[in-house]
Motif scaffolding. Sequence first.
Motif, mmCIF file in Angstrom:
data_model
loop_
_atom_site.group_PDB
_atom_site.id
_atom_site.type_symbol
_atom_site.label_atom_id
_atom_site.label_comp_id
_atom_site.label_asym_id
_atom_site.label_seq_id
_atom_site.Cartn_x
_atom_site.Cartn_y
_atom_site.Cartn_z
ATOM 1 N N THR A 45 0.825 -1.213 0.000
ATOM 2 C CA THR A 45 0.000 0.000 0.000
ATOM 3 C C THR A 45 0.859 1.264 0.000
ATOM 4 O OG1 THR A 45 -1.657 -1.187 1.334
ATOM 5 C CG2 THR A 45 -1.851 1.228 1.251
ATOM 6 N N TYR A 51 -3.068 5.897 -2.856
ATOM 7 C CA TYR A 51 -3.017 5.676 -1.405
ATOM 8 C C TYR A 51 -2.128 6.719 -0.708
ATOM 9 C CZ TYR A 51 -5.304 1.293 -2.548
ATOM 10 O OH TYR A 51 -6.195 0.365 -3.008
ATOM 11 N N SER A 53 -2.792 9.562 0.583
ATOM 12 C CA SER A 53 -3.342 10.206 1.779
ATOM 13 C C SER A 53 -3.230 9.331 3.028
ATOM 14 C CB SER A 53 -4.812 10.579 1.551
ATOM 15 O OG SER A 53 -5.569 9.397 1.386
ATOM 16 N N VAL A 54 -3.058 7.988 2.833
ATOM 17 C CA VAL A 54 -2.985 7.101 3.998
ATOM 18 C C VAL A 54 -1.561 6.620 4.288
ATOM 19 C CG1 VAL A 54 -5.386 6.316 3.777
ATOM 20 C CG2 VAL A 54 -3.567 5.041 2.621
ATOM 21 N N THR A 55 -0.615 7.109 3.481
ATOM 22 C CA THR A 55 0.754 6.597 3.596
ATOM 23 C C THR A 55 1.308 6.704 5.016
ATOM 24 O OG1 THR A 55 1.303 6.866 1.273
ATOM 25 C CG2 THR A 55 3.143 6.982 2.802
ATOM 26 N N ASP A 57 -0.307 6.798 7.936
ATOM 27 C CA ASP A 57 -0.966 5.806 8.805
ATOM 28 C C ASP A 57 -0.427 4.400 8.553
ATOM 29 O OD1 ASP A 57 -2.523 7.753 9.843
ATOM 30 O OD2 ASP A 57 -4.386 7.171 8.815
ATOM 31 N N ILE A 58 -0.291 4.078 7.271
ATOM 32 C CA ILE A 58 0.154 2.729 6.906
ATOM 33 C C ILE A 58 1.594 2.495 7.353
ATOM 34 C CG2 ILE A 58 0.650 1.228 4.908
ATOM 35 C CD1 ILE A 58 -2.360 1.495 5.463
ATOM 36 N N THR A 130 -7.126 -1.348 10.309
ATOM 37 C CA THR A 130 -6.632 -0.179 9.570
ATOM 38 C C THR A 130 -6.296 -0.545 8.125
ATOM 39 O OG1 THR A 130 -5.700 0.666 11.625
ATOM 40 C CG2 THR A 130 -4.898 1.685 9.597
ATOM 41 N N ASN A 134 -8.056 0.972 4.938
ATOM 42 C CA ASN A 134 -7.283 1.944 4.151
ATOM 43 C C ASN A 134 -6.212 1.341 3.248
ATOM 44 O OD1 ASN A 134 -8.701 3.989 5.489
ATOM 45 N ND2 ASN A 134 -7.249 3.956 7.194
#
Lengths: 203, 203
Positions: A45, A51, A53-55, A57-58, A130, A134
């Motif tokens: 991811t 992706y 915008s979620v980098t 968090d990931i 999560t 995402n």
Amino acid sequence: MLKDKKLEEFLDELASDSPTPGGGSVSALLGALASALTSMVSRLTEGKKGYESVTEDIRKVLEESEKIRKRTIALIDEDTEVFKAVMAAYKTPKENPDREKMIQDALKKATEVPLKVMNECFRVLELSRTIAENGNVNSVSDAGIAALVAHAGVQGALLNVMINLKSVKDDEFKKKCFVEADVIVIKSGELVKSVLRVVNEKI
Amino acid sequence: MLKDKKLEEFLDELASDSPTPGGGSVSALLGALASALTSMVSRLTEGKKGYESVTEDIRKVLEESEKIRKRTIALIDEDTEVFKAVMAAYKTPKENPDREKMIQDALKKATEVPLKVMNECFRVLELSRTIAENGNVNSVSDAGIAALVAHAGVQGALLNVMINLKSVKDDEFKKKCFVEADVIVIKSGELVKSVLRVVNEKI
């Protein structure tokens, strides 16, 4: 160290007529498998198109799942050691005045290890939510499998907590562990259902 | 062959940014872990004092769990192979007149492997009931963990069946697989609860 065994050798030892490694080590391994799958989905991811915008968090998920993977791999061996210690304590000659204390101490340690496994597996289950929500949608079934494996780890380790607590005589310790285990297993049962709902919607 | 990897190497490969091995191989491994635990409890029961009357039944369980262990170990690699074949088929140039057929054939195979995993895991779950009921009571938590792991294998493989069937166009094949998977997962959910009831009564 069990982690240094070939996969097939580990399975052979598990299937042998020696009680170690047994279900306790398997529960710890489930934590390691679930965190490895969580790391894989994170890596598939992170930085991928769509992706961005979620980098962040990931990246945090990956960092934590890799830490849990190391700790659960260590717990595979720890469970075997504390189980052996319980068996050794029971084999101490009955005349030994320290025998009862040795048994009780060993049982408490053999309770604490699967409790750790429960906590680690529950934390992976939270991380799998999560990545199911995402993470890369092409790997959503892997996120679901991570959740299922983590939940099985929670439930499996619970059985070892219960079986060891049964012979513990310290009521305060027993109560504390029962409550902790109970809270985790209830939360885990609810969480795995909610992760699977997310996964099934995306499949 | 994944079975020849060290346990830690297998986990490293799982956690890597390659989609194989992934959740499908993990579900097959769950079948191997559950059958290994079932074999262990069988071996800790067979011929032991107090278990003479169940020796014949337990011997049959052991024989079958060892066969399932071999087959599920093979399925760890098979799942990786059929998944790679699906990815390769999608990468075939769009001008190739055989492309669509190649994709459809690959998807069907990638459905059949997790369906096999579901069947094998469900069969281990049935065996775990026998060892929970009649096996060595000192290993009853291992029988319970075998059941939990087998059920997670059923549920995990179901996700791969679903994700692959989604793109299959042969309605008859789809329906047949859906029905087969559905029946197994429902029966598995009921059976794991009943095994855990037996285990919890004995703990």
